[in-house]
Each structure stands twice: as C-alpha cells, then as structure tokens.
Design an enzyme around this catalytic site. Structure first.
Site, PDB file in Angstrom:
ATOM      1  N   ARG A  27     -19.835  -2.706   1.146  1.00 56.46           N
ATOM      2  CA  ARG A  27     -18.631  -1.925   1.399  1.00 56.46           C
ATOM      3  C   ARG A  27     -18.850  -0.442   1.078  1.00 56.46           C
ATOM      4  NH1 ARG A  27     -13.464  -3.074   3.090  1.00 56.46           N
ATOM      5  NH2 ARG A  27     -13.878  -5.262   3.460  1.00 56.46           N
ATOM      6  N   GLU A  66      -5.498  -2.756  -1.212  1.00 59.17           N
ATOM      7  CA  GLU A  66      -6.510  -1.885  -1.792  1.00 59.17           C
ATOM      8  C   GLU A  66      -6.505  -0.440  -1.291  1.00 59.17           C
ATOM      9  OE1 GLU A  66      -9.408  -4.848  -0.457  1.00 59.17           O
ATOM     10  OE2 GLU A  66     -10.402  -4.557  -2.370  1.00 59.17           O
TER      11      GLU A  66
END
Ligand code: MTE
Ligand code: MOS
Length: 761
Positions: free
Chosen positions: A321, A724
């Site tokens: 990520r 998030e």
C-alpha cells in the site's frame, strides 16, 4: 448482479442515523468482552514478557509462578499441543511463546493461569527468564543499510527514472523519517476461551478477524477449524491493531483453557498491551527527483523503508500500500519506487488505519515542498502542476487510472470553501506583524485505493432471517469496532425490505454463522458486507414477492416493499403479515448472501494490475500557529472535503472523518514512540505517550462530504468507503507546520523539539 431496491425508507440507506450502540456506549450498557458474564470456575491468565530485546533464551523455570497462591497452571512452548506458530498463512513460522531466542522486548514467553487476575499477574512477575543478551538492531536505517529485509524488495517501475533524472533540467533529493503509532484503542486486547465437549472451544475475542482467530486457535491446539467458534459483538476500538494481534491473545487463552479444562480470560493491561502488540510501521524515505522550471516533476526514484519489527506479520500488505500510494494523486512519468520491510528487534509492526498508505502519501508532499522551495513558488502550485489527469497522465505506474476530474473537483471545493487566497494573505500579514508566533497554511489532496491488496480477501458473507412476526435478524462477517458498520449494513437490509431499521436486529459476528470471512479492514467493511447482506435480503424478498404475487394473482415484479408494507396495485398487507403467510405456505425466509468484489486483479510479480475497485478522494487545508520560543503549536482551523459517494449514513461518515483526521493529527504531531538503547519501549501509557485530547481538536473544523459524487464502480447504494482515507487528510497539518517553521527537513511526529530545531535553522 441484481441491484438492491432503489426504495429509500426514512431509516434506510442515506439516513443520518446515530450509531446503533451510541446510547449504550454512553451509559455503559454496551457489553464488551470483559463485561460478559463469567461462568463459575473462570480462570484468569497473564503473560510473562521478555525483559530483553534480543538474546538466547534458556528453558524457563516456571516453578516460582506455580508457588504463588491461586495459580493453577504455568504454560510454556512445550505445553502447546499443536504448532507454536502464529504467523500469517504461508509465512515463515513465528512463535506464539518464544522458544530458544527472543526477538523483542515484551515478547510473550509463557502463560500463567490463576483463580484471580491479580494472582496471575503476581505469578507472571515471579518468573525470571534466563537470557543471554545479543545486540539488538533498533534503527531502520541500520537494517536498511545492512539489507536486513523481511521479504524481497517490491519495486514499482515505469520508464527509466535514473536516465530521466539525469536528463532533467533540475534535480533535487531528500530524506525524512515518519514515526510509528500505537493504536491506543480504549478497550485493550482481550479473549475469553470456554472449553466445550470433546475438545471444542468457544472464543469471545475483541478481534477484527474472527476467522483468523479460529484458524490460529485450531493450529495452536492442533484441531480442525470446526472445533473452534469465535464470536465478537463489538470492539472498543481496533484501528488495525486487532487484525492480527487479537489472534495470538486468543490462542494464549485457548491454550490455557485446553490445559486446565476451565474457561480462561486473558486481558492485557495497558502497559502489557503497548509492549507486546504491533504498531504502525515507522518509515524512512530517501528520494531523488528530476523536474523543470515550471515545477513539473519528470522523474522520481524513491526508497520507502518500513520498520517491520521482528517478523513479517502484515508488512507485505503495508509495503504494497505504501508503494502503490507513493505518488498519491500525482503523476510522474518515469518512476522507480522501492518498498522494503526491514527486520529490527522491536515488536512486529502491523495494520494501522491506512495500512502503509498514510506513510506512502507523505513522499510527494516532501517532493512538492522541496521543488516549491527550490523554485520559489508554493507547494500548492507545484501540486496542481502535477495532479494526475488533465494534461498529465491519469494512469498510475501500476496501471490503474485515477479520475483526474474528481481529484480537481475535491481540491477546488476545499480550496474555495476554506477561502484559501484570502487566508493566505491574512497569514502572511500576521507573520509580518509578529516575531515570536508564526502562522502557517498547508494543504493536501488524496487518492486512496479501496480493496484488500490480497485479491482473495475481497469477499464477504451474510446470513439473514425473517421471522414469522416480520422481525429481521442480520448477521454478516464484518465486525463492529465503533466505525458504524452494523448500523450501515442494517440500513441496507431495511432498505431492501422497505421496513424501518428498528425491525432489523443486529447480532454478534460469529464464525459459526458466517464462515471463511475476511478481516474487517482496508475500509471495505460496508462495501463487502453491505453487498452480501443486500444479496441475502434480496433473495428472501424475491420469495416473499412470489408468495404475495401468487395470492394476489399479479406478477412478482409488481410487488413493492415500502413503508413496512407489501403493495401491488391497490392490494396491500403488512410486512409481518406476509412473513406469516410465507411460513404457512412453507416458504423459506432465511438466506445466505455472498459477494466478491468484481473486476479487480493484481500481479504481485510485476506489480501491475487493477488492485482497487475504486478510489476514495479527499482534500484538506489546515492553519496552524507555532510558538517560536517553545516549539508548541495549535491547529487553528481545518477544512476537509471527503468523497463518500452517496453516503449511506452521513452522520456516521462525518464522525469517521472527524475521528480519523484527529487520529492522523496525533500520529503526525504528538504521538511519539520511544525506545531506549536496550530496545525497551518507554512510552507505555498516556503519561509518556501523548494522544490528542479534546483540546487538540481544531476549534474550527469544517467537514464536507463531496456533494453528488456517485461512485463510478458498482458499490453498495453508490456509497464509498470512509474508514481510513480521512486519516491522511491530517497531512495538511504537516504542510502547515512546515509553512510556519520555514524551509528544510521536518521529521514526524512534528514534536515541539523538532519544530523548534526546524524554526531555528
Ligand atoms: N472507527 C472507530 N470508531 N474505531 C476503529 O477501530 N478502525 C478504522 C476505521 N474506523 C476504527 C474506525 C479502520 S483501521 C478501518 S480499516 C475501518 O474503520 C474498518 O471498518 P470499515 O471497513 O467498516 O470502515
Ligand atoms: Mo484497518 S488498518 O485496515 O484495520
């Protein structure tokens, strides 16, 4: 796939309802794992933790623990009936209880079980491990230079960055470091293991990942998955800290329950929790860029070195990520981004809200700021010059396109809503008139990919029952950690049946009801479980419609479910009445639902594909005031715009955005983990580890959901994930602080010491 009913009941999709447990949270009636009634004979466990960061461990002498009154058992690695292994699937084994060597300070060595928690803690403290100390590696820079990696580097490459940098009109390089972050969930790690018949075990765990708890308990006990059931009604916060770490806590409780034949509860105290559980990965950044006089960044080479701690855990996903988010929403034609996870003698770092994304997106902020300083222009001008789409490329180096128009819209709304131009002038005027206090303005724009990086994890199941009175029971694989997942999925089901959400009973997540689930993580909880529940409910609704249609002699498509009634033409009956007639007509009112995210793929060998179902976009502007005498600062104002598609629940989404932003602000400014030379973590509680308090929340905080921005992908009711992404909007605070402190490096967290040093340069 059949879409859910477009019908929108008052409490259905889109309604701004409060969290289903909000009042119970406030009154203390909400039950957490530690509030469950304890059956007679329940024992309490405590852990013996390593007092040394790295060394050779002699077999433990557990007799001093057994000598403490009330102690029932003291268990070491030799007492584990199955495998002493809590590693993620297909990874090198990782010991649950250290065997022969210790790798970090705070590593669990043994489990002590007693009639009371106090007796267990006293007994654990009585154990004196014999460890021959070795030198611990504590710095990520040392591990990086030594090439001590937990897995081979991930290299994302497009074009020839080295050649393009060499050929560019101007060059610049930089380096900086971002610290880790302790999750500091209110409810610490806890599990209660209740032994059943014939080796079965039932676990109540505060976990985001009941299926992994089930798998690991089975592995440690050496039994089939079907012997272990795991349930969780809610967590008192998780933030990624209970994605993998909850599993070994439950395994310790399960081991003790197996060995004693009695229920065992293991609740880590705050200090033990902070010492023994993984945190956000600290990350070291080194980069070199080539650019031109107009501020266009032509080429970039960067290394992102994550501090993985002593084992792999989830570092693969975190580095994935970080690497895929290293360019964020900007376009750079020639790039090489290398992501590594370094092995150090610290606790194994793990998932934390954003999962490597928050670290990754810092890179371009450092690059654009450096270029702006070199060219004598603003960071905003450089960022705008390089935004993906428009005259720049819209495709990421891994091959997935960003939506350039949406990126620009989010930024424009934020910039206009925050009155950027006027306030820039005001801040400059303020600074011209003040010597000891400086103000700063900073901004940030985000593109965050939604989906798990491991494609197989993008699946979910649900189980819906309609009872004869028309009440509905909802179960799905997602877990509730405070984020409002349960109310959102209940709204989806209420919308499908056209009933008020109060008719939908929300129930605890359980591996016995919905099996083989993914963790609730990567912000995908609503996307995945909302669809699965919608599919289950739509199946039942179809059967109910057929039953009504047969009775009324109409076509099933004519039957509508709305306002707690079932209608066709001028015929109508109550939803409960139809449920009753279905049971009488022997029609099943129970269904599972299963969903897997379509159209995503990823090749981990080439780092190419379309790993994200869609992107979530956001923008932020922050204003800070920095005291040049003390280095202390306050965030005066924050303006946030977040794209939630068509929000399923604007009240919950707003809460997520506010909470995530403040959590991000804590990571970037005041939360500092500090290890001493021996590798002992010295920030084990709120007296030494400063999380943001209510007075750190900006007094002016304007949050806006981007209006009328439906998701382009086929998401549940056209909503977008929110859990998030807004944490990263706090990056605007870093930029604002750099604006106030002046040019040069500013490592994170931007504590008063660092700000003072930066401002003095
Ligand atoms: N909100 C609260 N109140 N508590 C939490 O623990 N975890 C965050 C976010 N919001 C969290 C939270 C993290 S890390 C994730 S991945 C998402 O919620 C998970 O839930 P979702 O997928 O349902 O959004
Ligand atoms: Mo969230 S870090 O994906 O649990």
């Amino acid at each position: 796939m059949d879409g859910p009913s477009p019908h929108r009941a008052d409490t259905g999709p889109g309604a701004a309802l409060r969290h289903d447990s909000a009042l119970r949270h406030a009154t203390g009636e909400a039950r957490f794992a530690d509030d469950l009634p304890e059956t007679a004979g329940t024992l309490h466990a405590a852990l013996v933790l390593s007092p040394v960061a790295h060394g050779r461990l002699a077999p433990l002498d557990l007799l001093p623990a057994l000598a403490v009154p009330g102690v029932v058992a003291a268990l070491g690695p030799g007492d584990i009936p199955g495998q002493n292994d809590i590693a993620q699937p297909r990874r090198e084994p990782e010991a649950m209880l250290a065997d022969g060597r210790v790798e970090y300070w705070g590593q669990p060595l043994a489990v002590v079980v007693a009639e009371t928690r106090d007796a267990a803690l006293a007994a654990a403290a009585a154990v004196r491990p014999a460890i021959e100390a070795l030198r611990p590696v504590l710095s990520v820079a040392e591990a990086l230079d030594a090439g001590a990696f937990l897995f081979p580097p991930m290299v994302l490459r497009r074009g020839d960055a080295a050649a393009a940098i060499a050929a560019a009109p101007r060059r610049l390089s930089g380096r900086f470091h971002a610290g880790g972050q302790e999750h500091f969930y209110l409810e610490g790690q806890i599990a209660l293991a209740v032994p059943g018949e014939d080796g079965d075990v039932a676990i109540h765990s505060s976990t985001q990942n009941p299926t992994e708890v089930q798998h690991m308990v089975a592995r440690v006990l050496g039994c089939d998955h079907n012997r272990v059931s795991v349930a969780v009604r809610r967590m008192g916060g998780a933030f990624g800290g209970k994605e993998s770490n909850a599993s070994w806590v439950a395994c310790c409780a399960a081991l003790a329950a197996r060995r004693t034949g009695r229920p065992v509860k293991l609740r880590l105290g705050r200090k033990g929790d902070v010492a023994a559980t993984g945190k956000r990965h600290p990350m070291l950044f080194r980069w070199e860029a080539g650019y031109d006089e107009a501020g266009r960044i032509l080429a970039l080479e960067a290394t992102l070195a994550a501090d993985g701690g002593h084992s792999v855990d989830l570092s693969g996903g975190v580095v994935f990520r970080a690497v895929t988010h290293a360019l964020n929403c900007l376009d750079v034609p020639d790039v090489t981004v290398t992501g590594v996870a370094c092995k150090t003698n610290t606790v194994s770092n793990t998932a934390f809200r954003g999962f490597g994304g928050p670290q990754g997106v810092l890179l371009m902020e450092d690059v654009t700021r450096g270029v702006a300083e070199a060219l004598g222009t603003t960071q905003e001008a450089v960022r705008e010059r390089n935004l993906a789409g428009g005259t720049n490329g819209a495709v990421t180096p891994y091959g997935q396109a960003l939506e350039g128009d949406l990126i620009r819209r989010v930024w424009a709304e934020c910039r206009d809503g925050a009155a950027w131009d006027r306030r820039r002038a005001e801040v400059d005027a303020f600074n011209a008139a003040n010597e000891t206090v400086r103000r700063g303005l900073g901004s940030f724009v985000l593109a965050f990919g939604i989906s798990f990086g491991i494609m197989s994890m993008n699946q979910a199941g649900a189980l819906v029952h309609v009872y004869e009175d028309g009440s509905i029971r909802l179960n799905h694989g997602g877990t509730e950690m405070g984020q409002g997942l349960f109310i959102k999925v209940a709204q989806v089901v209420a919308g499908v049946f056209g009933v008020p959400v109060a008719r939908v009973r929300i129930t605890a997540t359980s591996t016995a009801e919905v099996p083989n689930t993914a963790p609730t993580a990567a912000s995908t909880g609503t996307d995945l479980n909302g669809w699965a529940a919608s599919i289950a409910a739509t199946t039942i609704r179809g059967r109910m419609a057929e039953t009504a249609a047969a009775e009324w002699r109409v076509r099933p498509e004519e039957v509508r479910f709305e306002e707690e009634e079932v209608r066709a033409g001028n015929r109508r009956m109550g939803f409960g009445e139809l449920a009753h007639r279905c049971v009488a007509a022997r029609v099943s009112l129970s269904s599972t639902g299963f969903y897997r995210t379509p159209d995503i793929h990823w090749d981990p060998a080439t780092l190419r594909g379309r790993p994200f179902f869609y992107f979530s976009y956001g923008a932020a502007i922050a204003e800070v005031e920095l005291d040049l005498l003390t280095g202390e600062h306050r965030v005066l104002r924050a303006d946030l715009v977040q794209d939630c598609g068509r929000s399923l629940n604007p009240a919950v989404d707003l809460g997520q955005i506010e909470g995530a932003f403040v959590q991000g602000l804590g990571w970037l400014t005041c939360e500092e983990l500090w290890w001493d030379d021996g590798g002992r973590l010295r920030t084990l509680g709120p007296s030494t580890y400063k999380i943001p308090g209510s007075r750190d929340v900006p007094p002016v905080m304007n949050v806006r959901l981007l209006e009328g921005a439906p998701a382009r992908a086929d998401t549940i009711f056209r909503s977008k994930a929110v859990g998030e992404p807004p944490l990263m909007l706090a990056t605007a605070v870093w930029n604002a602080l750099r604006d106030a402190a002046g040019p040069g490096r500013l490592d994170l967290p931007a504590t008063p010491e660092r700000l003072l040093m930066a401002a003095r340069r």
